[in-house]
Design a protein around this motif. Structure first.
Motif, PDB file in Angstrom:
ATOM      1  N   SER A 171     -50.268  -0.483  18.300  1.00 52.29           N
ATOM      2  CA  SER A 171     -50.049  -1.915  17.598  1.00 52.29           C
ATOM      3  C   SER A 171     -50.366  -2.739  18.612  1.00 52.29           C
ATOM      4  O   SER A 171     -50.104  -2.481  20.046  1.00 52.29           O
ATOM      5  CB  SER A 171     -48.940  -2.405  16.905  1.00 52.29           C
ATOM      6  N   GLY A 172     -50.837  -4.016  18.546  1.00 54.06           N
ATOM      7  CA  GLY A 172     -51.007  -4.781  19.554  1.00 54.06           C
ATOM      8  C   GLY A 172     -52.309  -5.273  20.169  1.00 54.06           C
ATOM      9  O   GLY A 172     -52.416  -5.991  20.824  1.00 54.06           O
ATOM     10  N   GLY A 173     -53.288  -4.537  19.451  1.00 51.35           N
ATOM     11  CA  GLY A 173     -54.673  -4.848  20.039  1.00 51.35           C
ATOM     12  C   GLY A 173     -55.164  -5.928  19.505  1.00 51.35           C
ATOM     13  O   GLY A 173     -54.495  -6.769  18.540  1.00 51.35           O
ATOM     14  N   GLY A 174     -56.302  -6.506  19.813  1.00 53.22           N
ATOM     15  CA  GLY A 174     -56.891  -7.852  19.298  1.00 53.22           C
ATOM     16  C   GLY A 174     -58.066  -8.117  20.145  1.00 53.22           C
ATOM     17  O   GLY A 174     -58.489  -7.139  21.097  1.00 53.22           O
ATOM     18  N   SER A 175     -58.539  -9.417  20.143  1.00 56.79           N
ATOM     19  CA  SER A 175     -59.699  -9.709  20.954  1.00 56.79           C
ATOM     20  C   SER A 175     -58.993 -11.038  21.812  1.00 56.79           C
ATOM     21  O   SER A 175     -58.381 -11.876  21.227  1.00 56.79           O
ATOM     22  CB  SER A 175     -60.755 -10.476  20.002  1.00 56.79           C
ATOM     23  N   VAL A 176     -59.628 -11.039  23.118  1.00 54.25           N
ATOM     24  CA  VAL A 176     -59.041 -11.845  24.074  1.00 54.25           C
ATOM     25  C   VAL A 176     -60.191 -12.247  24.944  1.00 54.25           C
ATOM     26  O   VAL A 176     -61.273 -11.633  25.121  1.00 54.25           O
ATOM     27  CB  VAL A 176     -58.035 -11.592  24.853  1.00 54.25           C
ATOM     28  N   ALA A 235     -61.692 -13.008  28.872  1.00 54.35           N
ATOM     29  CA  ALA A 235     -61.453 -12.359  29.953  1.00 54.35           C
ATOM     30  C   ALA A 235     -60.563 -13.302  30.773  1.00 54.35           C
ATOM     31  O   ALA A 235     -60.410 -14.489  30.526  1.00 54.35           O
ATOM     32  CB  ALA A 235     -62.927 -12.556  30.978  1.00 54.35           C
ATOM     33  N   GLY A 236     -59.598 -12.635  31.422  1.00 58.43           N
ATOM     34  CA  GLY A 236     -58.479 -13.159  32.226  1.00 58.43           C
ATOM     35  C   GLY A 236     -57.148 -13.332  31.244  1.00 58.43           C
ATOM     36  O   GLY A 236     -56.195 -13.538  31.614  1.00 58.43           O
ATOM     37  N   GLY A 237     -57.456 -12.986  30.082  1.00 59.28           N
ATOM     38  CA  GLY A 237     -56.262 -12.928  29.140  1.00 59.28           C
ATOM     39  C   GLY A 237     -55.326 -11.670  29.191  1.00 59.28           C
ATOM     40  O   GLY A 237     -55.584 -10.774  30.094  1.00 59.28           O
ATOM     41  N   SER A 238     -54.266 -11.725  28.493  1.00 55.97           N
ATOM     42  CA  SER A 238     -53.378 -10.572  28.430  1.00 55.97           C
ATOM     43  C   SER A 238     -53.050 -10.135  27.043  1.00 55.97           C
ATOM     44  O   SER A 238     -53.103 -10.880  26.079  1.00 55.97           O
ATOM     45  CB  SER A 238     -52.064 -11.131  29.021  1.00 55.97           C
ATOM     46  N   LEU A 239     -52.969  -8.983  26.819  1.00 57.41           N
ATOM     47  CA  LEU A 239     -52.388  -8.242  25.547  1.00 57.41           C
ATOM     48  C   LEU A 239     -51.359  -7.225  25.868  1.00 57.41           C
ATOM     49  O   LEU A 239     -51.074  -6.902  26.896  1.00 57.41           O
ATOM     50  CB  LEU A 239     -53.307  -7.528  24.867  1.00 57.41           C
ATOM     51  N   ARG A 240     -50.566  -7.037  25.071  1.00 57.63           N
ATOM     52  CA  ARG A 240     -49.284  -5.964  25.095  1.00 57.63           C
ATOM     53  C   ARG A 240     -49.450  -5.035  23.876  1.00 57.63           C
ATOM     54  O   ARG A 240     -49.211  -5.397  22.838  1.00 57.63           O
ATOM     55  CB  ARG A 240     -47.966  -6.714  25.268  1.00 57.63           C
ATOM     56  N   LEU A 241     -49.852  -3.874  24.262  1.00 59.36           N
ATOM     57  CA  LEU A 241     -49.696  -2.742  23.255  1.00 59.36           C
ATOM     58  C   LEU A 241     -48.481  -2.246  23.187  1.00 59.36           C
ATOM     59  O   LEU A 241     -47.680  -2.159  24.127  1.00 59.36           O
ATOM     60  CB  LEU A 241     -50.896  -1.711  23.568  1.00 59.36           C
ATOM     61  N   SER A 242     -47.978  -1.638  21.821  1.00 59.95           N
ATOM     62  CA  SER A 242     -46.830  -0.774  21.671  1.00 59.95           C
ATOM     63  C   SER A 242     -47.193   0.418  21.002  1.00 59.95           C
ATOM     64  O   SER A 242     -48.367   0.538  20.176  1.00 59.95           O
ATOM     65  CB  SER A 242     -45.815  -1.649  20.865  1.00 59.95           C
ATOM     66  N   CYS A 243     -46.426   1.373  21.213  1.00 58.04           N
ATOM     67  CA  CYS A 243     -46.714   2.764  20.476  1.00 58.04           C
ATOM     68  C   CYS A 243     -45.331   3.288  19.980  1.00 58.04           C
ATOM     69  O   CYS A 243     -44.360   3.494  20.837  1.00 58.04           O
ATOM     70  CB  CYS A 243     -47.244   3.631  21.292  1.00 58.04           C
ATOM     71  N   ALA A 244     -45.131   3.196  18.682  1.00 52.64           N
ATOM     72  CA  ALA A 244     -44.063   3.791  18.008  1.00 52.64           C
ATOM     73  C   ALA A 244     -44.088   5.163  17.820  1.00 52.64           C
ATOM     74  O   ALA A 244     -44.926   5.528  17.054  1.00 52.64           O
ATOM     75  CB  ALA A 244     -43.604   3.080  16.743  1.00 52.64           C
ATOM     76  N   ASP A 261     -62.642  -3.528  29.820  1.00 44.97           N
ATOM     77  CA  ASP A 261     -61.318  -2.868  29.266  1.00 44.97           C
ATOM     78  C   ASP A 261     -61.369  -2.786  27.890  1.00 44.97           C
ATOM     79  O   ASP A 261     -60.638  -2.275  27.452  1.00 44.97           O
ATOM     80  CB  ASP A 261     -60.195  -3.901  29.752  1.00 44.97           C
ATOM     81  N   THR A 262     -62.617  -3.479  27.275  1.00 49.40           N
ATOM     82  CA  THR A 262     -62.868  -3.256  25.829  1.00 49.40           C
ATOM     83  C   THR A 262     -63.057  -1.848  25.374  1.00 49.40           C
ATOM     84  O   THR A 262     -63.970  -1.077  26.221  1.00 49.40           O
ATOM     85  CB  THR A 262     -64.182  -4.116  25.516  1.00 49.40           C
ATOM     86  N   ALA A 263     -62.046  -1.288  24.632  1.00 49.74           N
ATOM     87  CA  ALA A 263     -62.179  -0.220  24.174  1.00 49.74           C
ATOM     88  C   ALA A 263     -61.279   0.289  23.203  1.00 49.74           C
ATOM     89  O   ALA A 263     -60.421  -0.791  22.689  1.00 49.74           O
ATOM     90  CB  ALA A 263     -61.650   0.885  25.136  1.00 49.74           C
ATOM     91  N   VAL A 264     -60.960   1.234  22.292  1.00 47.03           N
ATOM     92  CA  VAL A 264     -59.996   1.783  21.544  1.00 47.03           C
ATOM     93  C   VAL A 264     -58.987   2.319  22.504  1.00 47.03           C
ATOM     94  O   VAL A 264     -59.222   3.460  23.103  1.00 47.03           O
ATOM     95  CB  VAL A 264     -60.531   2.715  20.438  1.00 47.03           C
ATOM     96  N   TYR A 265     -57.595   1.878  22.381  1.00 48.86           N
ATOM     97  CA  TYR A 265     -56.594   2.359  23.330  1.00 48.86           C
ATOM     98  C   TYR A 265     -55.696   3.484  22.390  1.00 48.86           C
ATOM     99  O   TYR A 265     -55.369   2.980  21.218  1.00 48.86           O
ATOM    100  CB  TYR A 265     -55.650   1.329  23.634  1.00 48.86           C
ATOM    101  N   TYR A 266     -55.309   4.509  22.790  1.00 50.94           N
ATOM    102  CA  TYR A 266     -54.713   5.552  22.358  1.00 50.94           C
ATOM    103  C   TYR A 266     -53.346   5.814  22.939  1.00 50.94           C
ATOM    104  O   TYR A 266     -53.446   5.775  24.171  1.00 50.94           O
ATOM    105  CB  TYR A 266     -55.342   6.961  22.251  1.00 50.94           C
ATOM    106  N   CYS A 267     -52.258   6.131  22.279  1.00 53.04           N
ATOM    107  CA  CYS A 267     -51.042   6.657  22.780  1.00 53.04           C
ATOM    108  C   CYS A 267     -51.003   8.095  22.677  1.00 53.04           C
ATOM    109  O   CYS A 267     -51.348   8.690  21.644  1.00 53.04           O
ATOM    110  CB  CYS A 267     -49.960   5.707  22.061  1.00 53.04           C
ATOM    111  N   LEU A 324     -43.308   3.293  23.339  1.00 51.79           N
ATOM    112  CA  LEU A 324     -44.090   3.051  24.625  1.00 51.79           C
ATOM    113  C   LEU A 324     -44.774   1.844  24.759  1.00 51.79           C
ATOM    114  O   LEU A 324     -45.199   1.130  23.484  1.00 51.79           O
ATOM    115  CB  LEU A 324     -45.228   4.142  24.833  1.00 51.79           C
ATOM    116  N   TYR A 325     -45.226   1.165  25.928  1.00 49.41           N
ATOM    117  CA  TYR A 325     -45.832  -0.154  25.988  1.00 49.41           C
ATOM    118  C   TYR A 325     -46.815  -0.272  27.042  1.00 49.41           C
ATOM    119  O   TYR A 325     -46.796   0.838  28.148  1.00 49.41           O
ATOM    120  CB  TYR A 325     -44.715  -1.289  26.455  1.00 49.41           C
ATOM    121  N   LEU A 326     -47.891  -0.932  26.849  1.00 49.02           N
ATOM    122  CA  LEU A 326     -48.681  -1.235  27.845  1.00 49.02           C
ATOM    123  C   LEU A 326     -48.889  -2.893  28.026  1.00 49.02           C
ATOM    124  O   LEU A 326     -49.828  -3.272  27.092  1.00 49.02           O
ATOM    125  CB  LEU A 326     -50.112  -0.663  27.407  1.00 49.02           C
TER     126      LEU A 326
END
Length: 127
Positions: free
Chosen positions: A7-12, A14-23, A90-96, A79-81
């Protein structure tokens, strides 16, 4: 059955931040090195970062070093990123994922050494 839910993906911008989580569930989370990979259509899944089961050691792809931080909370099986200074590339689908072998820490970046996988979360960075 192992389940990894990102969880935690989205649109931002350039220069922005996101925090991904994996349960994680269905595995003894504290015994496994965990990692993040990412994939864009038409390309192979790419290693991003991984963290030892203790949380004491990490390694990163050169492309994200200094911008991304991987971490974990074993007590919460999570787990976090943290992704800072995001760029359009950095645009992509991120997998845990977890390394296949418990208590393994080979600093492998090969996707074949990891599994199972979550369903992924989309990260889109606009310029």
């Amino acid at each position: 059955q192992v389940q990894l839910v990102e969880s935690g993906g989205g649109s931002v911008q350039a220069g922005g931040s996101l925090r991904l989580s994996c349960a994680a569930s269905g595995l003894t989370f504290s015994k496994y090195t965990m990692g993040w990979f990412r994939q864009v259509p038409g390309k192979e899944r790419e290693f991003v970062a991984a963290i030892k089961w203790t949380g004491g050691s990490t390694y990163y792809a050169d492309s994200v070093k200094g911008r991304f931080t991987i971490s974990r909370t074993n007590a919460k099986n999570t787990l976090y990123l943290q992704m800072n200074s995001l760029q359009p590339e950095d645009t992509a689908v991120y997998y845990c994922t977890s390394q296949r072998v418990s208590f393994g820490y080979s600093q492998s970046t090969r996707s074949s050494d990891f599994g199972p996988w979550g369903q992924g979360t989309q990260v889109t960075v606009s310029s």
